[in-house]
Design a protein around this motif. Structure first.
Motif, PDB file in Angstrom:
ATOM      1  N   LYS A 250       0.845  -1.208   0.000  1.00 30.11           N
ATOM      2  CA  LYS A 250       0.000   0.000   0.000  1.00 30.11           C
ATOM      3  C   LYS A 250       0.878   1.254   0.000  1.00 30.11           C
ATOM      4  CE  LYS A 250      -4.092   1.561   2.521  1.00 30.11           C
ATOM      5  NZ  LYS A 250      -4.919   1.343   3.730  1.00 30.11           N
ATOM      6  N   ALA A 251       1.954   1.201   0.798  1.00 28.91           N
ATOM      7  CA  ALA A 251       2.874   2.343   0.891  1.00 28.91           C
ATOM      8  C   ALA A 251       3.611   2.559  -0.434  1.00 28.91           C
ATOM      9  CB  ALA A 251       3.877   2.120   2.028  1.00 28.91           C
ATOM     10  N   VAL A 252       4.004   1.459  -1.090  1.00 23.65           N
ATOM     11  CA  VAL A 252       4.685   1.534  -2.397  1.00 23.65           C
ATOM     12  C   VAL A 252       3.767   2.198  -3.423  1.00 23.65           C
ATOM     13  CG1 VAL A 252       5.512   0.133  -4.336  1.00 23.65           C
ATOM     14  CG2 VAL A 252       6.232  -0.431  -2.017  1.00 23.65           C
ATOM     15  N   LYS A 253       2.510   1.787  -3.399  1.00 25.50           N
ATOM     16  CA  LYS A 253       1.509   2.330  -4.332  1.00 25.50           C
ATOM     17  C   LYS A 253       1.336   3.831  -4.119  1.00 25.50           C
ATOM     18  CE  LYS A 253      -3.132   1.078  -5.938  1.00 25.50           C
ATOM     19  NZ  LYS A 253      -4.276   0.184  -5.721  1.00 25.50           N
ATOM     20  N   LEU A 254       1.253   4.237  -2.852  1.00 22.81           N
ATOM     21  CA  LEU A 254       1.083   5.653  -2.508  1.00 22.81           C
ATOM     22  C   LEU A 254       2.321   6.458  -2.911  1.00 22.81           C
ATOM     23  CD1 LEU A 254      -0.993   7.531  -1.089  1.00 22.81           C
ATOM     24  CD2 LEU A 254       0.313   7.186   1.019  1.00 22.81           C
ATOM     25  N   GLN A 255       3.488   5.855  -2.694  1.00 18.14           N
ATOM     26  CA  GLN A 255       4.745   6.516  -3.065  1.00 18.14           C
ATOM     27  C   GLN A 255       4.807   6.750  -4.579  1.00 18.14           C
ATOM     28  OE1 GLN A 255       8.181   4.296  -1.811  1.00 18.14           O
ATOM     29  NE2 GLN A 255       9.591   6.006  -2.117  1.00 18.14           N
ATOM     30  N   LEU A 256       4.365   5.743  -5.366  1.00 19.06           N
ATOM     31  CA  LEU A 256       4.342   5.898  -6.820  1.00 19.06           C
ATOM     32  C   LEU A 256       3.371   7.001  -7.218  1.00 19.06           C
ATOM     33  CD1 LEU A 256       5.084   4.998  -9.708  1.00 19.06           C
ATOM     34  CD2 LEU A 256       3.299   3.243  -9.538  1.00 19.06           C
ATOM     35  N   ARG A 257       2.190   6.984  -6.617  1.00 19.48           N
ATOM     36  CA  ARG A 257       1.165   7.996  -6.932  1.00 19.48           C
ATOM     37  C   ARG A 257       1.672   9.414  -6.705  1.00 19.48           C
ATOM     38  NH1 ARG A 257      -4.244   7.456  -7.283  1.00 19.48           N
ATOM     39  NH2 ARG A 257      -4.287   5.479  -6.165  1.00 19.48           N
ATOM     40  N   ASN A 258       2.491   9.588  -5.648  1.00 17.47           N
ATOM     41  CA  ASN A 258       2.932  10.933  -5.259  1.00 17.47           C
ATOM     42  C   ASN A 258       4.338  11.293  -5.744  1.00 17.47           C
ATOM     43  OD1 ASN A 258       0.515  11.406  -3.871  1.00 17.47           O
ATOM     44  ND2 ASN A 258       1.279  10.364  -2.043  1.00 17.47           N
ATOM     45  N   SER A 259       4.962  10.393  -6.520  1.00 15.14           N
ATOM     46  CA  SER A 259       6.338  10.644  -6.967  1.00 15.14           C
ATOM     47  C   SER A 259       6.364  11.767  -8.015  1.00 15.14           C
ATOM     48  CB  SER A 259       6.925   9.361  -7.566  1.00 15.14           C
ATOM     49  OG  SER A 259       8.106   9.659  -8.277  1.00 15.14           O
ATOM     50  N   ILE A 260       7.061  12.836  -7.677  1.00 11.04           N
ATOM     51  CA  ILE A 260       7.190  13.975  -8.600  1.00 11.04           C
ATOM     52  C   ILE A 260       7.922  13.543  -9.866  1.00 11.04           C
ATOM     53  CG2 ILE A 260       8.118  16.308  -8.890  1.00 11.04           C
ATOM     54  CD1 ILE A 260       5.765  16.084  -6.898  1.00 11.04           C
ATOM     55  N   LYS A 261       8.971  12.704  -9.701  1.00 11.81           N
ATOM     56  CA  LYS A 261       9.745  12.222 -10.851  1.00 11.81           C
ATOM     57  C   LYS A 261       8.852  11.426 -11.806  1.00 11.81           C
ATOM     58  CE  LYS A 261      13.392   8.933 -12.119  1.00 11.81           C
ATOM     59  NZ  LYS A 261      12.516   7.989 -12.802  1.00 11.81           N
ATOM     60  N   GLU A 262       8.101  10.462 -11.268  1.00  8.39           N
ATOM     61  CA  GLU A 262       7.249   9.618 -12.121  1.00  8.39           C
ATOM     62  C   GLU A 262       6.137  10.445 -12.767  1.00  8.39           C
ATOM     63  OE1 GLU A 262       8.337   6.835 -12.778  1.00  8.39           O
ATOM     64  OE2 GLU A 262       9.095   5.727 -11.066  1.00  8.39           O
ATOM     65  N   GLN A 263       5.591  11.397 -12.022  1.00 12.20           N
ATOM     66  CA  GLN A 263       4.556  12.269 -12.595  1.00 12.20           C
ATOM     67  C   GLN A 263       5.120  13.113 -13.739  1.00 12.20           C
ATOM     68  OE1 GLN A 263       2.712  14.601  -9.510  1.00 12.20           O
ATOM     69  NE2 GLN A 263       1.728  12.839  -8.544  1.00 12.20           N
ATOM     70  N   ALA A 264       6.364  13.596 -13.559  1.00 10.27           N
ATOM     71  CA  ALA A 264       6.989  14.417 -14.605  1.00 10.27           C
ATOM     72  C   ALA A 264       7.183  13.596 -15.877  1.00 10.27           C
ATOM     73  CB  ALA A 264       8.327  14.965 -14.107  1.00 10.27           C
ATOM     74  N   GLU A 265       7.663  12.330 -15.719  1.00  6.94           N
ATOM     75  CA  GLU A 265       7.838  11.441 -16.877  1.00  6.94           C
ATOM     76  C   GLU A 265       6.496  11.198 -17.562  1.00  6.94           C
ATOM     77  OE1 GLU A 265       9.683   7.739 -15.832  1.00  6.94           O
ATOM     78  OE2 GLU A 265      11.450   8.686 -14.971  1.00  6.94           O
ATOM     79  N   ASN A 266       5.478  10.938 -16.740  1.00  4.94           N
ATOM     80  CA  ASN A 266       4.165  10.593 -17.277  1.00  4.94           C
ATOM     81  C   ASN A 266       3.546  11.767 -18.027  1.00  4.94           C
ATOM     82  OD1 ASN A 266       1.098  10.114 -17.147  1.00  4.94           O
ATOM     83  ND2 ASN A 266       1.892   8.157 -16.440  1.00  4.94           N
ATOM     84  N   VAL A 267       3.642  12.954 -17.453  1.00  6.28           N
ATOM     85  CA  VAL A 267       2.976  14.108 -18.064  1.00  6.28           C
ATOM     86  C   VAL A 267       3.647  14.512 -19.373  1.00  6.28           C
ATOM     87  CG1 VAL A 267       4.148  16.116 -16.998  1.00  6.28           C
ATOM     88  CG2 VAL A 267       1.690  16.182 -17.419  1.00  6.28           C
ATOM     89  N   MET A 268       4.969  14.296 -19.482  1.00  9.46           N
ATOM     90  CA  MET A 268       5.653  14.580 -20.755  1.00  9.46           C
ATOM     91  C   MET A 268       5.090  13.705 -21.872  1.00  9.46           C
ATOM     92  SD  MET A 268       9.696  14.978 -19.939  1.00  9.46           S
ATOM     93  CE  MET A 268      10.254  15.773 -18.444  1.00  9.46           C
ATOM     94  N   ILE A 269       4.854  12.432 -21.550  1.00 10.80           N
ATOM     95  CA  ILE A 269       4.332  11.509 -22.565  1.00 10.80           C
ATOM     96  C   ILE A 269       2.856  11.801 -22.836  1.00 10.80           C
ATOM     97  CG2 ILE A 269       3.923   9.077 -23.121  1.00 10.80           C
ATOM     98  CD1 ILE A 269       6.903  10.160 -23.208  1.00 10.80           C
ATOM     99  N   VAL A 270       2.105  12.169 -21.814  1.00 16.11           N
ATOM    100  CA  VAL A 270       0.704  12.568 -22.023  1.00 16.11           C
ATOM    101  C   VAL A 270       0.641  13.751 -22.999  1.00 16.11           C
ATOM    102  CG1 VAL A 270      -1.305  13.641 -20.902  1.00 16.11           C
ATOM    103  CG2 VAL A 270      -0.242  11.619 -19.889  1.00 16.11           C
TER     104      VAL A 270
END
Length: 419
Positions: A250-270
């Motif tokens: 659950k903590a891993v999932k929350l960490q992924l959801r809130n990761s600024i790095k992962e969000q930045a990667e995702n939004v560039m591709i979006v």
């Protein structure tokens, strides 16, 4: 239409039945519920008509082929069709030798939904043939000796070089991949796929046999689908390893959801997908339906976004595929420069890897996945290959990127017994 009592047994028998033919395609949702999927699984087998081409105008030929038949077609697009779309080349070594594009109209097509099997092409009696089929049970798979195309040190050096390109402003992000391979590899493709699909069930899994060449895929990603006049793309960027401890998971999932790095990667591709869709969209209709959705699979949690638009009626749906190909999640941004750097820094031709396979309906709807987490195999020369990669941004840590590659390869390595 026929109600099936033992669904998993029927599914296995259907795959083994289809594999008797020289060409077949099996698409499996693995019971993941999805707003855009029409069937739980589909089996297309034997060739009525086919289109097989390399170094040709694949998309144009596909238009002609589809216009002639106006029938269900099952197909794959290789990543290297990029060379038809942009002024690019693919000169890296290729041990698999798949055609750039392959399409076929099947002689038999069976679709399964909510416990019922329906024959869409062919005679109803084929369902009895499948149910009465007997086959050898799962063979013990021999361990395959897997080699790395890149050493860890080489991988890290290349990631650092790509980060320098980002620092200079050449690109914002690039999907950099590496190949794992085996020569003189003997596998039973069906049994290997079954093992992979069991260890790592995913919503866009599939088995595609084209004569001596096989795609064994446990992909979680949809490239593009069309439902009526609507186009939907669901790029994945963001991966986290699951924990067997529910609280830690659950903590891993929350960490992924809130990761600024992962969000930045995702939004560039979006943003890249939005840009690609505008080429085919009714003006003003491109919409981000979901940003940073977190979805859980057996091995990993993934960050998935959903982007959609209304297809401009003046644009042919095959041009809509071409306008978004190759998918942004497997290239980077800006797209053309990222693909140039992929060719420069990767050591293997991608071929089918990071391409796509799926189907087109007689009505012009379609659904195509992204070929990742997939074993590619040429039984003629006994060459086996799979590639893994990830998004490199300026914030990337090369060591962690390497570990993510191994995580993405873990299910396949487990199946092949190579560690």
């Amino acid at each position: 239409m026929k109600t099936i009592q033992n669904i998993s047994d029927f599914k296995r028998k259907a795959l083994h039945w289809a594999n008797q033919f020289e060409v077949c395609c099996f698409l499996d949702s693995n019971d993941y519920k999805d707003a855009y999927s029409v069937y739980d699984f589909m089996i297309a087998a034997n060739v009525h008509e086919e289109l097989n081409c390399s170094t040709c105008n694949g998309f144009d030929q596909l238009k002609t082929f589809y216009a002639k038949h106006k029938q269900w077609v099952f197909s794959y697009f290789s990543y290297d069709l990029k060379n038809e779309i942009e002024d690019l080349q693919s000169n890296n070594p290729d041990g698999l030798n798949f055609p750039d594009l392959y399409f076929f109209v099947p002689k038999y097509l069976i679709a399964f939904k909510d416990g019922k099997a329906e024959v869409l092409i062919g005679n109803e009696s084929v369902l009895d043939d499948i149910e009465s089929l007997s086959f050898e049970n799962k063979k013990q798979l021999r361990a395959i000796q897997i080699s790395h195309r890149l050493s860890k040190d080489q991988y890290i050096a290349k990631v650092e070089a790509l980060r320098n390109h980002i620092h200079r402003g050449d690109i914002y992000e690039v999907n950099f991949c590496q190949e794992f391979f085996a020569e003189n590899a003997e596998i039973g493709p069906v049994h290997t796929f079954e093992a992979l699909n069991q260890i790592s069930p995913t919503p866009f899994a599939g088995y595609f046999k084209i004569y001596d060449q096989y795609i064994l895929s446990a992909t979680p990603e949809r490239f593009l689908c069309k439902r009526g006049s609507r186009l939907i793309s669901q790029p994945i960027k963001g991966t986290a390893k699951r924990s067997s401890d529910p609280e830690k998971d659950k903590a891993v999932k929350l960490q992924l959801r809130n990761s600024i790095k992962e969000q930045a990667e995702n939004v560039m591709i979006v943003d890249l997908v939005r840009h690609d869709l505008t080429k085919s969209a009714v003006k003003g209709s491109v919409n981000v339906d979901e940003l940073f959705g977190i979805y859980s699979f057996t091995q990993v949690h993934q960050m998935i976004s959903t982007v959609s638009c209304e297809l401009n009626p003046d644009i042919h749906f095959i041009d809509a595929i071409k306008n978004t190909f190759p998918m942004g999640s497997m290239t980077g941004a800006p797209k053309v420069k990222a693909m140039e750097l992929i060719e420069e820094y990767e050591l293997s031709k991608r071929g089918v890897y990071s391409g796509s396979f799926g189907y087109i309906t007689p009505d012009g709807d379609f659904d195509f996945n992204v070929v990742i987490r997939s074993i590619l195999y040429n039984s003629d020369n006994q060459y086996l290959s799979f590639q893994v990669g990830g998004a490199i941004t300026y914030e990337s840590d090369a060591e962690k990127e390497y570990e993510e590659c191994l995580l993405k390869a873990s299910a396949i390595l487990q199946v092949l017994g190579g560690h």
